[in-house]
Enzyme design. Sequence first.
Site, PDB file in Angstrom:
ATOM      1  N   GLN A 181       0.843  -1.202   0.000  1.00 20.96           N
ATOM      2  CA  GLN A 181       0.000   0.000   0.000  1.00 20.96           C
ATOM      3  C   GLN A 181       0.874   1.246   0.000  1.00 20.96           C
ATOM      4  OE1 GLN A 181      -2.761   0.251   3.288  1.00 20.96           O
ATOM      5  NE2 GLN A 181      -3.622   2.198   2.573  1.00 20.96           N
ATOM      6  N   HIS A 188      -8.473   2.257  -0.337  1.00 16.39           N
ATOM      7  CA  HIS A 188      -8.966   2.265  -1.719  1.00 16.39           C
ATOM      8  C   HIS A 188      -9.020   0.854  -2.256  1.00 16.39           C
ATOM      9  CE1 HIS A 188      -4.590   2.872  -1.666  1.00 16.39           C
ATOM     10  NE2 HIS A 188      -4.538   2.162  -2.791  1.00 16.39           N
ATOM     11  N   HIS A 231      -8.789  -1.169  -5.836  1.00 18.53           N
ATOM     12  CA  HIS A 231      -8.459  -1.125  -7.264  1.00 18.53           C
ATOM     13  C   HIS A 231      -9.487  -1.989  -7.997  1.00 18.53           C
ATOM     14  CE1 HIS A 231      -4.166   0.333  -6.802  1.00 18.53           C
ATOM     15  NE2 HIS A 231      -4.395  -0.120  -5.578  1.00 18.53           N
TER      16      HIS A 231
HETATM   17  P1  AMP Z   1      -1.624   1.367  -3.577  1.00 20.94           P
HETATM   18  O1  AMP Z   1      -0.263   0.800  -3.865  1.00 20.94           O
HETATM   19  O2  AMP Z   1      -2.661   0.291  -3.429  1.00 20.94           O
HETATM   20  O3  AMP Z   1      -1.600   2.332  -2.424  1.00 20.94           O
HETATM   21  O4  AMP Z   1      -2.043   2.132  -4.882  1.00 20.94           O
HETATM   22  C1  AMP Z   1      -2.026   3.524  -5.027  1.00 20.94           C
HETATM   23  C2  AMP Z   1      -2.455   3.822  -6.440  1.00 20.94           C
HETATM   24  O5  AMP Z   1      -2.747   5.192  -6.525  1.00 20.94           O
HETATM   25  C3  AMP Z   1      -1.401   3.510  -7.510  1.00 20.94           C
HETATM   26  O6  AMP Z   1      -1.950   2.580  -8.440  1.00 20.94           O
HETATM   27  C4  AMP Z   1      -1.139   4.872  -8.150  1.00 20.94           C
HETATM   28  O7  AMP Z   1      -0.909   4.794  -9.539  1.00 20.94           O
HETATM   29  C5  AMP Z   1      -2.419   5.620  -7.815  1.00 20.94           C
HETATM   30  N1  AMP Z   1      -2.306   7.077  -7.769  1.00 20.94           N
HETATM   31  C6  AMP Z   1      -1.393   7.813  -7.083  1.00 20.94           C
HETATM   32  N2  AMP Z   1      -1.631   9.124  -7.237  1.00 20.94           N
HETATM   33  C7  AMP Z   1      -2.734   9.222  -8.022  1.00 20.94           C
HETATM   34  C8  AMP Z   1      -3.486  10.319  -8.533  1.00 20.94           C
HETATM   35  N3  AMP Z   1      -3.158  11.599  -8.291  1.00 20.94           N
HETATM   36  N4  AMP Z   1      -4.565  10.054  -9.317  1.00 20.94           N
HETATM   37  C9  AMP Z   1      -4.904   8.777  -9.583  1.00 20.94           C
HETATM   38  N5  AMP Z   1      -4.240   7.697  -9.117  1.00 20.94           N
HETATM   39  C10 AMP Z   1      -3.164   7.920  -8.350  1.00 20.94           C
END
Ligand code: AMP
Length: 126
Positions: free
Chosen positions: A104, A110, A112
């Site tokens: 994370q 969140h 996905h």
């Molecule tokens: P996680 O590793 O599960 O915390 O995933 C975080 C996700 O947020 C990653 O897939 C990133 O590409 C995505 N992310 C980070 N910043 C943004 C943003 N400003 N808008 C959309 N997605 C984002």
Amino acid sequence: MPVSGLPPYDDQNIFARILRGEIPCRKVFEDEWALAFHDINPQAPIHVLVIPKGPYCSFADFSAAASAEEIAGFTRAVGKVARDLELESPGYRILANMGSHGGQEVPHFHVHLFGGRPLGRMVPTA
Ligand code: AMP
């Protein structure tokens, strides 16, 4: 201290800033409980993030501390987004990373939502 094993909720995290409208996003859906938007670095033809409106660090935090209404509203929003994107028939994957071993990066819970091609089995065997 939240129950998630992560630090206390940081209201400057990027998703909190998106929720407050301080940073733009490519919005897919919004209601009282959730906001959905396209991931900035998509890992599949469709890669959408669905986040609850409340300040929860992780799935652990959300599942333990959110109200039944918040959990129901969020869960229904994830299902609605998938349906609206016409992913139900071909199928899709939902995934929530939690904490360090889960990979994370953003400390606001969140989910996905991946779709648009066959996604293979589960996780890499490394
Ligand atoms: P996680 O590793 O599960 O915390 O995933 C975080 C996700 O947020 C990653 O897939 C990133 O590409 C995505 N992310 C980070 N910043 C943004 C943003 N400003 N808008 C959309 N997605 C984002």
